[in-house]
Design a protein around this motif. Structure first.
Motif, mmCIF file in Angstrom:
data_model
loop_
_atom_site.group_PDB
_atom_site.id
_atom_site.type_symbol
_atom_site.label_atom_id
_atom_site.label_comp_id
_atom_site.label_asym_id
_atom_site.label_seq_id
_atom_site.Cartn_x
_atom_site.Cartn_y
_atom_site.Cartn_z
ATOM 1 N N PRO A 33 0.809 -1.229 0.000
ATOM 2 C CA PRO A 33 0.000 0.000 0.000
ATOM 3 C C PRO A 33 0.838 1.274 0.000
ATOM 4 N N LYS A 34 2.123 1.163 0.315
ATOM 5 C CA LYS A 34 2.997 2.329 0.305
ATOM 6 C C LYS A 34 3.578 2.588 -1.087
ATOM 7 N N GLN A 35 3.346 1.686 -1.984
ATOM 8 C CA GLN A 35 3.883 1.806 -3.341
ATOM 9 C C GLN A 35 2.826 2.404 -4.261
ATOM 10 N N LYS A 36 3.255 3.293 -5.144
ATOM 11 C CA LYS A 36 2.309 3.912 -6.065
ATOM 12 C C LYS A 36 1.826 2.876 -7.077
ATOM 13 N N MET A 37 0.511 2.907 -7.315
ATOM 14 C CA MET A 37 -0.056 1.948 -8.263
ATOM 15 C C MET A 37 0.227 2.378 -9.694
ATOM 16 N N SER A 38 0.228 1.407 -10.575
ATOM 17 C CA SER A 38 0.452 1.678 -11.992
ATOM 18 C C SER A 38 -0.869 2.067 -12.656
ATOM 19 N N MET A 39 -0.765 2.574 -13.862
ATOM 20 C CA MET A 39 -1.959 2.938 -14.625
ATOM 21 C C MET A 39 -2.821 1.706 -14.895
ATOM 22 N N GLU A 40 -2.184 0.570 -15.125
ATOM 23 C CA GLU A 40 -2.933 -0.668 -15.392
ATOM 24 C C GLU A 40 -3.759 -1.080 -14.177
ATOM 25 N N GLU A 41 -3.186 -0.938 -12.977
ATOM 26 C CA GLU A 41 -3.932 -1.271 -11.767
ATOM 27 C C GLU A 41 -5.119 -0.329 -11.584
ATOM 28 N N ALA A 42 -4.879 0.950 -11.815
ATOM 29 C CA ALA A 42 -5.962 1.925 -11.688
ATOM 30 C C ALA A 42 -7.051 1.654 -12.720
ATOM 31 N N ARG A 43 -6.653 1.294 -13.929
ATOM 32 C CA ARG A 43 -7.626 1.003 -14.985
ATOM 33 C C ARG A 43 -8.444 -0.234 -14.635
ATOM 34 N N LEU A 44 -7.813 -1.249 -14.065
ATOM 35 C CA LEU A 44 -8.539 -2.453 -13.664
ATOM 36 C C LEU A 44 -9.574 -2.122 -12.592
ATOM 37 N N ILE A 45 -9.185 -1.314 -11.612
ATOM 38 C CA ILE A 45 -10.130 -0.913 -10.560
ATOM 39 C C ILE A 45 -11.294 -0.140 -11.173
ATOM 40 N N ALA A 46 -10.981 0.775 -12.096
ATOM 41 C CA ALA A 46 -12.028 1.560 -12.753
ATOM 42 C C ALA A 46 -12.952 0.671 -13.588
ATOM 43 N N MET A 47 -12.393 -0.335 -14.253
ATOM 44 C CA MET A 47 -13.218 -1.273 -15.043
ATOM 45 C C MET A 47 -14.184 -2.032 -14.149
ATOM 46 N N LEU A 48 -13.673 -2.508 -13.012
ATOM 47 C CA LEU A 48 -14.528 -3.258 -12.091
ATOM 48 C C LEU A 48 -15.637 -2.374 -11.529
#
Length: 142
Positions: free
Chosen positions: A58-73
């Protein structure tokens, strides 16, 4: 008759019986095939899934792919099943036929905007926490 010929004959007989059954009971056969596919898929998933959920630090910045997956869900959960089917068709056309010029589907724009927002918010939280730790460290070192 050799063992191989006997086996071949039994397989041919089973194949003919299967074809006869398929012609006389198509709905039952369809349900059986669908049910068998679902069961084998679940079994394969259970075998392949080791139970360890993917956990990102949780201390590491997420990648665009991770953010996109969350947004898709999120988008899929907020949409009706009809909208999800339409989105699947649009996505299929978008990615399977890439050479065509067409407008970006609405759901892709929503996902892109939301993923940018998720990424920005998550990075801001991490940066704020990092700055807070640096400030407290400087205080104790002086």
């Amino acid at each position: 008759m050799s063992h191989g010929q006997k086996l071949n004959r039994k397989l041919n007989d089973a194949h003919r019986l299967f074809l006869r059954y398929a012609q006389s009971h198509p709905a039952t056969l369809t349900a059986a095939i669908l049910g068998g596919s679902i069961v084998s898929g679940v079994v394969a998933f259970k075998i392949l899934d080791d139970g360890d959920d993917y956990k990102r630090d949780p201390k590491q910045k997420m990648s665009m792919e991770e953010a996109r997956l969350i947004a898709m869900l999120e988008d899929a959960k907020q949409s009706s099943w009809q909208e999800n089917l339409e989105n699947a068709v649009d996505a299929q056309e978008q990615f399977m036929l890439p050479g065509r010029q067409r407008d970006v589907p609405d759901f892709m724009s929503r996902i892109d905007e939301r993923s940018q927002e998720i990424l920005k918010n998550q990075h801001a939280v991490i940066d704020k926490e990092k700055k807070r730790k640096e400030t407290s460290t400087k205080f104790w070192n002086n």
